[in-house]
Design a protein around this motif. Sequence first.
Motif, PDB file in Angstrom:
ATOM      1  N   ALA A  62      -2.449  -5.948  73.067  1.00 16.59           N
ATOM      2  CA  ALA A  62      -2.766  -4.781  72.235  1.00 16.59           C
ATOM      3  C   ALA A  62      -2.550  -3.485  73.020  1.00 16.59           C
ATOM      4  O   ALA A  62      -2.068  -2.482  72.473  1.00 16.59           O
ATOM      5  N   LYS A  63      -2.880  -3.522  74.296  1.00 15.12           N
ATOM      6  CA  LYS A  63      -2.728  -2.340  75.147  1.00 15.12           C
ATOM      7  C   LYS A  63      -1.261  -1.996  75.350  1.00 15.12           C
ATOM      8  O   LYS A  63      -0.855  -0.841  75.233  1.00 15.12           O
ATOM      9  N   ILE A  64      -0.451  -2.993  75.646  1.00 15.82           N
ATOM     10  CA  ILE A  64       0.968  -2.729  75.892  1.00 15.82           C
ATOM     11  C   ILE A  64       1.716  -2.461  74.582  1.00 15.82           C
ATOM     12  O   ILE A  64       2.651  -1.658  74.533  1.00 15.82           O
ATOM     13  N   LYS A  65       1.258  -3.086  73.520  1.00 13.51           N
ATOM     14  CA  LYS A  65       1.867  -2.901  72.199  1.00 13.51           C
ATOM     15  C   LYS A  65       1.669  -1.476  71.680  1.00 13.51           C
ATOM     16  O   LYS A  65       2.465  -0.985  70.868  1.00 13.51           O
ATOM     17  N   SER A  66       0.617  -0.814  72.133  1.00  6.54           N
ATOM     18  CA  SER A  66       0.308   0.540  71.658  1.00  6.54           C
ATOM     19  C   SER A  66       1.109   1.619  72.386  1.00  6.54           C
ATOM     20  O   SER A  66       1.043   2.791  72.015  1.00  6.54           O
ATOM     21  N   ARG A  67       1.873   1.244  73.397  1.00  2.00           N
ATOM     22  CA  ARG A  67       2.659   2.229  74.136  1.00  2.00           C
ATOM     23  C   ARG A  67       3.820   2.741  73.276  1.00  2.00           C
ATOM     24  O   ARG A  67       4.410   1.991  72.493  1.00  2.00           O
ATOM     25  N   PRO A  68       4.176   4.019  73.432  1.00  2.00           N
ATOM     26  CA  PRO A  68       5.316   4.559  72.678  1.00  2.00           C
ATOM     27  C   PRO A  68       6.591   3.741  72.865  1.00  2.00           C
ATOM     28  O   PRO A  68       7.401   3.649  71.937  1.00  2.00           O
ATOM     29  N   ALA A  69       6.779   3.138  74.040  1.00  2.00           N
ATOM     30  CA  ALA A  69       7.987   2.364  74.305  1.00  2.00           C
ATOM     31  C   ALA A  69       8.140   1.188  73.355  1.00  2.00           C
ATOM     32  O   ALA A  69       9.247   0.667  73.167  1.00  2.00           O
TER      33      ALA A  69
ATOM     34  N   ARG B 222       7.473   1.183  70.070  1.00  2.00           N
ATOM     35  CA  ARG B 222       7.598   1.559  68.652  1.00  2.00           C
ATOM     36  C   ARG B 222       8.837   0.999  67.985  1.00  2.00           C
ATOM     37  O   ARG B 222       8.788   0.472  66.873  1.00  2.00           O
ATOM     38  N   SER B 223       9.989   1.116  68.637  1.00  2.00           N
ATOM     39  CA  SER B 223      11.223   0.665  67.975  1.00  2.00           C
ATOM     40  C   SER B 223      11.237  -0.846  67.817  1.00  2.00           C
ATOM     41  O   SER B 223      11.782  -1.372  66.844  1.00  2.00           O
ATOM     42  N   ILE B 224      10.623  -1.553  68.756  1.00  2.00           N
ATOM     43  CA  ILE B 224      10.570  -3.013  68.667  1.00  2.00           C
ATOM     44  C   ILE B 224       9.725  -3.446  67.479  1.00  2.00           C
ATOM     45  O   ILE B 224      10.067  -4.384  66.760  1.00  2.00           O
ATOM     46  N   LEU B 225       8.615  -2.758  67.255  1.00  2.00           N
ATOM     47  CA  LEU B 225       7.738  -3.109  66.139  1.00  2.00           C
ATOM     48  C   LEU B 225       8.372  -2.787  64.792  1.00  2.00           C
ATOM     49  O   LEU B 225       7.895  -3.255  63.755  1.00  2.00           O
ATOM     50  N   ALA B 226       9.437  -1.998  64.798  1.00  5.08           N
ATOM     51  CA  ALA B 226      10.143  -1.661  63.552  1.00  5.08           C
ATOM     52  C   ALA B 226      11.279  -2.627  63.256  1.00  5.08           C
ATOM     53  O   ALA B 226      11.919  -2.535  62.204  1.00  5.08           O
ATOM     54  N   ASP B 227      11.538  -3.577  64.155  1.00  7.54           N
ATOM     55  CA  ASP B 227      12.627  -4.531  63.947  1.00  7.54           C
ATOM     56  C   ASP B 227      12.411  -5.358  62.687  1.00  7.54           C
ATOM     57  O   ASP B 227      11.292  -5.756  62.378  1.00  7.54           O
ATOM     58  N   GLN B 228      13.513  -5.633  62.007  1.00  7.10           N
ATOM     59  CA  GLN B 228      13.497  -6.512  60.843  1.00  7.10           C
ATOM     60  C   GLN B 228      14.666  -7.482  60.975  1.00  7.10           C
ATOM     61  O   GLN B 228      15.786  -7.067  61.282  1.00  7.10           O
ATOM     62  N   VAL B 229      14.403  -8.754  60.756  1.00  8.14           N
ATOM     63  CA  VAL B 229      15.452  -9.769  60.813  1.00  8.14           C
ATOM     64  C   VAL B 229      15.645 -10.323  59.411  1.00  8.14           C
ATOM     65  O   VAL B 229      14.684 -10.812  58.797  1.00  8.14           O
TER      66      VAL B 229
ATOM     67  N   ALA C 177       3.032  -5.318  63.280  1.00 12.43           N
ATOM     68  CA  ALA C 177       3.064  -3.932  63.753  1.00 12.43           C
ATOM     69  C   ALA C 177       1.684  -3.301  63.806  1.00 12.43           C
ATOM     70  O   ALA C 177       1.564  -2.101  64.071  1.00 12.43           O
ATOM     71  N   ASP C 178       0.648  -4.070  63.575  1.00 10.71           N
ATOM     72  CA  ASP C 178      -0.717  -3.569  63.580  1.00 10.71           C
ATOM     73  C   ASP C 178      -1.209  -3.435  65.021  1.00 10.71           C
ATOM     74  O   ASP C 178      -1.311  -4.413  65.747  1.00 10.71           O
ATOM     75  N   LEU C 179      -1.526  -2.233  65.427  1.00 11.87           N
ATOM     76  CA  LEU C 179      -1.969  -2.004  66.809  1.00 11.87           C
ATOM     77  C   LEU C 179      -3.385  -2.508  67.036  1.00 11.87           C
ATOM     78  O   LEU C 179      -3.819  -2.665  68.170  1.00 11.87           O
TER      79      LEU C 179
END
Length: 221
Positions: free
Chosen positions: A191-198, A200-207, A217-219
Amino acid sequence: MARLFHVPLSPFCRKVRLSLAEKKIEVELVEERYWEKDPDFLRRNPAGKVPVLKLDGKMMSESTPICEYIEETRPEPALMPKDPDGRLEVRRLVTWFDDKFHAEVTSKLLYERVNKKVTKQGYPDSTNVKAGAKAIKFHLDYMAWLLDHRRWLAGDVMTLADFAAAAHLSSLDYISDVDWNRAPVVKDWYAKIKSRPAFRSILADQVSGFPPPAHYADLDF
């Protein structure tokens, strides 16, 4: 601008993307269907693998050498410790996740469930899936042990080791293959690393054909 030839759920590509984003390096993402063996792509990397990064006029392949090049040419913010013992531990853990975790877990779960369908290589092998589901428990327990003794995986500060681990786990989390309740300390770390700005683009991925779970994508998952 840098250009990264990648596949969205590839943990090796994600590790590079996280490094680039943490260093605030603007990059154009080019999705590459490497399994089609396009001649132009094979000229960039005869091994036929992603990621491939174009940066500083160079064409680079293999995720760890790419990340170390980025670190050496853009040292701030640091993703490698300054002391040799610290760098050794980071490299050990990066190799752990990219070799052992990948062979025992990622290739057994993500590749069976997603890659085979995307590349039209058939159906998941249930034996491999069961083996991966069993092996991930061991790896989560090992991560929990590390995090019980350290603030981050390799020590007191976030490093490339955390990005390597998060790259694999985020790819597996996309298909709901991580039991976060097994290791609360690992869940808190993620959760800590997932909340980093870096991230963001990964959490927006769609396959295509594989919608992410509601919590992906829930922090505050």
